[in-house]
Design a protein around this motif. Structure first.
Motif, PDB file in Angstrom:
ATOM      1  N   ALA A 161       0.832  -1.194   0.000  1.00 14.30           N
ATOM      2  CA  ALA A 161       0.000   0.000   0.000  1.00 14.30           C
ATOM      3  C   ALA A 161       0.868   1.246   0.000  1.00 14.30           C
ATOM      4  N   VAL A 162       0.530   2.198  -0.852  1.00 19.30           N
ATOM      5  CA  VAL A 162       1.227   3.481  -0.938  1.00 19.30           C
ATOM      6  C   VAL A 162       0.157   4.558  -0.956  1.00 19.30           C
ATOM      7  N   PHE A 163       0.236   5.529  -0.046  1.00 17.99           N
ATOM      8  CA  PHE A 163      -0.838   6.489   0.112  1.00 17.99           C
ATOM      9  C   PHE A 163      -0.519   7.796  -0.600  1.00 17.99           C
ATOM     10  N   THR A 164      -1.527   8.334  -1.278  1.00 19.41           N
ATOM     11  CA  THR A 164      -1.367   9.434  -2.213  1.00 19.41           C
ATOM     12  C   THR A 164      -1.722  10.775  -1.558  1.00 19.41           C
ATOM     13  N   ARG A 165      -0.950  11.803  -1.887  1.00 21.69           N
ATOM     14  CA  ARG A 165      -1.206  13.138  -1.343  1.00 21.69           C
ATOM     15  C   ARG A 165      -2.518  13.713  -1.896  1.00 21.69           C
ATOM     16  N   ARG A 166      -3.179  14.528  -1.086  1.00 17.99           N
ATOM     17  CA  ARG A 166      -4.485  15.079  -1.466  1.00 17.99           C
ATOM     18  C   ARG A 166      -4.405  15.914  -2.750  1.00 17.99           C
ATOM     19  N   GLU A 167      -3.324  16.676  -2.914  1.00 23.73           N
ATOM     20  CA  GLU A 167      -3.206  17.502  -4.109  1.00 23.73           C
ATOM     21  C   GLU A 167      -3.221  16.654  -5.378  1.00 23.73           C
ATOM     22  N   VAL A 168      -2.582  15.488  -5.316  1.00 24.67           N
ATOM     23  CA  VAL A 168      -2.513  14.592  -6.468  1.00 24.67           C
ATOM     24  C   VAL A 168      -3.868  13.933  -6.702  1.00 24.67           C
ATOM     25  N   VAL A 169      -4.540  13.568  -5.622  1.00 27.15           N
ATOM     26  CA  VAL A 169      -5.874  12.976  -5.744  1.00 27.15           C
ATOM     27  C   VAL A 169      -6.815  13.944  -6.455  1.00 27.15           C
ATOM     28  N   ASP A 170      -6.841  15.193  -6.021  1.00 27.90           N
ATOM     29  CA  ASP A 170      -7.722  16.183  -6.649  1.00 27.90           C
ATOM     30  C   ASP A 170      -7.366  16.375  -8.121  1.00 27.90           C
ATOM     31  N   PHE A 171      -6.089  16.337  -8.423  1.00 30.78           N
ATOM     32  CA  PHE A 171      -5.625  16.471  -9.804  1.00 30.78           C
ATOM     33  C   PHE A 171      -6.185  15.343 -10.675  1.00 30.78           C
ATOM     34  N   ILE A 172      -6.121  14.112 -10.185  1.00 34.03           N
ATOM     35  CA  ILE A 172      -6.609  12.964 -10.951  1.00 34.03           C
ATOM     36  C   ILE A 172      -8.131  13.014 -11.092  1.00 34.03           C
ATOM     37  N   LEU A 173      -8.818  13.363 -10.020  1.00 35.04           N
ATOM     38  CA  LEU A 173     -10.275  13.471 -10.110  1.00 35.04           C
ATOM     39  C   LEU A 173     -10.687  14.539 -11.125  1.00 35.04           C
ATOM     40  N   ASP A 174      -9.934  15.635 -11.178  1.00 32.91           N
ATOM     41  CA  ASP A 174     -10.215  16.664 -12.189  1.00 32.91           C
ATOM     42  C   ASP A 174      -9.992  16.126 -13.594  1.00 32.91           C
ATOM     43  N   LEU A 175      -8.911  15.367 -13.790  1.00 35.84           N
ATOM     44  CA  LEU A 175      -8.580  14.874 -15.126  1.00 35.84           C
ATOM     45  C   LEU A 175      -9.621  13.889 -15.655  1.00 35.84           C
ATOM     46  N   VAL A 176     -10.171  13.046 -14.784  1.00 33.63           N
ATOM     47  CA  VAL A 176     -11.181  12.091 -15.251  1.00 33.63           C
ATOM     48  C   VAL A 176     -12.568  12.720 -15.329  1.00 33.63           C
ATOM     49  N   GLY A 177     -12.690  13.958 -14.841  1.00 30.19           N
ATOM     50  CA  GLY A 177     -13.971  14.640 -14.915  1.00 30.19           C
ATOM     51  C   GLY A 177     -14.904  14.374 -13.760  1.00 30.19           C
ATOM     52  N   TYR A 178     -14.385  13.849 -12.661  1.00 35.57           N
ATOM     53  CA  TYR A 178     -15.230  13.607 -11.497  1.00 35.57           C
ATOM     54  C   TYR A 178     -15.277  14.901 -10.680  1.00 35.57           C
ATOM     55  N   THR A 179     -16.078  15.841 -11.143  1.00 38.16           N
ATOM     56  CA  THR A 179     -16.155  17.174 -10.562  1.00 38.16           C
ATOM     57  C   THR A 179     -17.593  17.480 -10.167  1.00 38.16           C
ATOM     58  N   SER A 180     -17.742  18.303  -9.134  1.00 39.02           N
ATOM     59  CA  SER A 180     -19.062  18.504  -8.528  1.00 39.02           C
ATOM     60  C   SER A 180     -20.007  19.337  -9.378  1.00 39.02           C
ATOM     61  N   ASP A 181     -19.527  19.886 -10.499  1.00 40.47           N
ATOM     62  CA  ASP A 181     -20.443  20.587 -11.399  1.00 40.47           C
ATOM     63  C   ASP A 181     -21.210  19.615 -12.293  1.00 40.47           C
ATOM     64  N   LYS A 182     -20.917  18.321 -12.170  1.00 46.33           N
ATOM     65  CA  LYS A 182     -21.642  17.288 -12.914  1.00 46.33           C
ATOM     66  C   LYS A 182     -22.625  16.586 -11.962  1.00 46.33           C
ATOM     67  N   PRO A 183     -23.659  15.957 -12.483  1.00 48.76           N
ATOM     68  CA  PRO A 183     -24.618  15.226 -11.628  1.00 48.76           C
ATOM     69  C   PRO A 183     -24.035  13.881 -11.179  1.00 48.76           C
ATOM     70  N   LEU A 184     -23.018  13.936 -10.344  1.00 48.58           N
ATOM     71  CA  LEU A 184     -22.301  12.721  -9.938  1.00 48.58           C
ATOM     72  C   LEU A 184     -23.220  11.724  -9.248  1.00 48.58           C
ATOM     73  N   HIS A 185     -24.295  12.220  -8.592  1.00 46.16           N
ATOM     74  CA  HIS A 185     -25.221  11.327  -7.895  1.00 46.16           C
ATOM     75  C   HIS A 185     -26.058  10.512  -8.868  1.00 46.16           C
ATOM     76  N   LEU A 186     -26.021  10.874 -10.147  1.00 45.47           N
ATOM     77  CA  LEU A 186     -26.714  10.098 -11.175  1.00 45.47           C
ATOM     78  C   LEU A 186     -25.743   9.271 -12.010  1.00 45.47           C
ATOM     79  N   MET A 187     -24.485   9.238 -11.601  1.00 46.74           N
ATOM     80  CA  MET A 187     -23.449   8.497 -12.309  1.00 46.74           C
ATOM     81  C   MET A 187     -22.850   7.478 -11.347  1.00 46.74           C
ATOM     82  N   ARG A 188     -21.906   6.667 -11.847  1.00 47.12           N
ATOM     83  CA  ARG A 188     -21.325   5.616 -10.995  1.00 47.12           C
ATOM     84  C   ARG A 188     -19.799   5.690 -11.027  1.00 47.12           C
TER      85      ARG A 188
END
Length: 618
Positions: free
Chosen positions: A82-109
């Motif tokens: 197990a290797v744990f990732t820094r928060r800044e990098v996590v947010d960067f990856i979530l932004d790149l895949v488009g998992y952002t709160s301006d989308k209806p994430l509750h209607l997606m998986r």
């Protein structure tokens, strides 16, 4: 958007059918009010999902043979990879895949296949809750229950993250009962590679575990191999993690992982590269080597890859960004906006080609490698042989000062090691290696060599204890690699395995190489001339393109990468150029070699500059 498949397993802690006596026992144990006592004890117990109807539950077998309990579920993070990732990098990856709160994430998986202590999961759920609240906080369970699936094998991490998730949900105004139900719906304690979580995800993100295949129990590895086509050779466990995660994506879905970059270039990654080429688009690649992407330093060289289930297209790349929130947020915007011109982002074409290694170097180097590959044959096609020196499996027994090896004269060979060529020329330190093989390639009869027999039997515990000896007890005294004494007398170029820069040394035919040295021999090319070609930057260029990076930014100058070097046939080299190449090789004159090799290949001024750059720090 795809239809949502409801979960088919129940959570024993959150189904509402809990007896009063159970609640009272928890109160007695904890001293807490009934509901709080029930919550604390039930929540902190690791959840074991019930089997799906018609399926038997698969027992989870340990990944790691050496864990004292025999089960990875109970292992500490270091043992289980197990290797744990820094928060800044996590947010960067979530932004790149488009998992952002301006989308209806509750209607997606979304899927997190190895959530560990929640480095990706909790920030993702924060974004999910933001999107849900923006939509007016519709019915919590009906809306959110199928939005996340997160899997974790290790029970300690599962329990810890479950607790943190409950705190997060309740801090956002979700009641205890609803929070328990959501947590039960989202989290799975089990082996992701053997679980039945289904497909139909719009996002997959995370940091898959780093566990070598030889540390996984044989019975478990056999199950993995039956299920996953990408496991071959010595593949790390993150390889099938990527395969399974990709198959779970909807059309247009995106995967964002940070993990080792080795699969992108080495041989065991070939099946996974082929798999990616058959239906996925490498959208983004971010080289993270040397960055502080994790909470602790790691040996593996990481990269961020974003793969989409869609037709292939250009790859946008960035290299070694500063790990700061503002910097990464800006970089994400540059990567996502194809119309934005940025010096930080490079757009590359045709990176993914079947099972071929991905050449992800800067554009000049990549273009020069491909230009040479299109026009010239490989080293072995022009009559050069690439090999590696001898591995004994017990160097202290087989290797000593040549004169001190008390065996028959034809049973020992002078040995050259990396330290002998550190200065760029051979300075033999007098070591030798025992040779138990005859000229016919077979092990010699020890009865015919009494001194050799006495020497080996004196060291039998160390020699016979090796795996190769236990496997074939009647051949207990063999070296792992067969020794060919003819190689001693052949002139050769010696190349250390792990180096930051190509180190090419001529040896005139008196020594046998050790296993940490690769060698090149040829009956066609003059080796001094070939040495000039290799020190000109050509070896660095090709090995740099195909070898994964190691600690200290070193490369692996292994046979599989050296064989990719392209040179013309010796008979196509003009006589006057042959002579000058030979002289440059003998003198180890790098500047002259660059000039001559530019003529040899017919390089443009720009291509010559790329080649010279390879030698800048040599």
């Amino acid at each position: 958007m795809n239809s949502i498949t409801p979960k088919t397993h129940a959570d024993p802690y959150c189904d509402g059918a809990v007896s009063n006596s159970w609640r009272q026992s928890h109160q007695a144990d904890t001293g807490l009010p009934n509901d709080q006592a029930f919550f604390q004890k039930s929540f902190h117990a690791p959840r074991t999902p019930a089997p799906e109807r018609g399926r038997r539950r698969i027992d989870i077998v340990s990944y790691h043979r050496t864990v004292p309990t025999g089960r990875l579920e109970a292992a500490d993070p270091k043992e289980r990879g197990a290797v744990f990732t820094r928060r800044e990098v996590v947010d960067f990856i979530l932004d790149l895949v488009g998992y952002t709160s301006d989308k209806p994430l509750h209607l997606m998986r979304a899927l997190e296949p190895s959530f560990g202590e929640g480095d990706f999961l909790l920030p993702a759920i924060e974004r999910l809750l933001d999107a849900w609240e923006t939509d007016g906080r519709p019915d919590v369970h009906a809306t959110l229950a199928n939005a996340i699936v997160a899997v974790e094998l290790q029970s300690g991490s599962y329990t810890k993250t479950r607790s943190r998730l409950m705190d997060l949900l309740t801090s956002r105004g979700i009641g205890l009962t609803a929070a328990r139900r959501l947590t039960a719906s989202w989290l799975v304690c089990g082996d992701f590679l053997l679980s039945s979580i289904g497909d139909g995800f719009d996002f997959v993100f995370g940091n898959p575990p780093y566990v070598r295949h030889d540390l996984i129990a044989d019975v478990t590895m056999a199950q993995y191999r039956r299920r996953y086509r990408t496991i071959t050779g010595r593949a790390d466990i993150y390889v099938p993690f990527i395969e399974r995660s990709l198959t779970a994506l909807n059309r247009g879905g995106q995967l964002g992982f940070i993990c080792s970059d080795r699969w992108m270039k080495n041989s065991y990654g070939g099946p996974l590269r082929q798999f990616v080429s058959e239906g996925f688009h490498l959208r983004f690649y971010v080289d993270m080597i040397g960055t502080k992407a994790f909470h602790k330093e790691v040996v593996a060289y990481p990269a961020i890859t974003v793969l989409a289930r869609q037709s292939s297209g250009p790859t946008r790349a960035a290299r070694r960004p500063e790990i700061k929130s503002k910097t990464l947020s800006h970089l994400a915007k540059c990567l996502l906006d194809a119309n934005q011109d940025s010096r930080e982002v490079e757009e590359m074409l045709d990176i993914v080609k079947g099972n071929q290694p991905w050449i992800l170097d800067d554009s000049g180097e990549r273009e020069l490698v491909r230009w040479l590959e299109d026009r010239f044959p490989s080293l072995e096609e022009v009559g050069c042989k690439v090999g590696i020196g001898v591995t004994t499996g017990a160097d202290k027994a087989f290797i000593a000062q040549f004169d001190a090896l008390d065996v028959e004269p034809d049973r020992k060979l002078p040995l050259v090691m990396t330290r002998d060529i550190a200065t760029g020329r051979v300075a033999w330190r007098g070591l030798g290696v025992i040779n138990p093989f005859g000229d016919d390639g077979k092990l010699v009869d020890l009865n015919s060599y009494p001194r050799l027999r006495a020497y080996l039997e004196e060291r039998e515990p160390a020699i016979a204890g090796r795996y190769i000896a236990r496997k074939s007890p009647h051949k207990w005294y063999r070296t792992i690699d067969r020794i060919d004494p003819v190689l001693v007398g052949r002139p050769k170029l010696l190349i250390p395995d792990i180096k930051g820069r190509a180190h090419i040394v001529y040896e005139d035919g008196h020594l046998y190489p050790h296993h940490n040295l690769y060698y090149i021999v040829s009956d066609q090319w003059d080796l001094h001339a070939l040495q000039a070609v290799l020190i000109s930057g050509v070896a660095q260029l090709f090995v740099g393109a195909y070898s994964p990076r190691m600690r200290g930014d070193c490369l692996r100058f292994q046979a599989q990468y050296l064989r990719r070097i392209r040179v013309p046939y010796w008979h196509d080299v003009p006589p006057s150029l042959r002579t000058k190449l030979i002289d440059a090789g003998k003198a180890k004159d790098v500047k002259a070699s660059i000039r001559l090799v530019a003529r040899l290949y017919g390089l443009s001024a720009r291509q010559k500059a790329v080649l010279a750059k390879q030698c800048a720090s040599t």
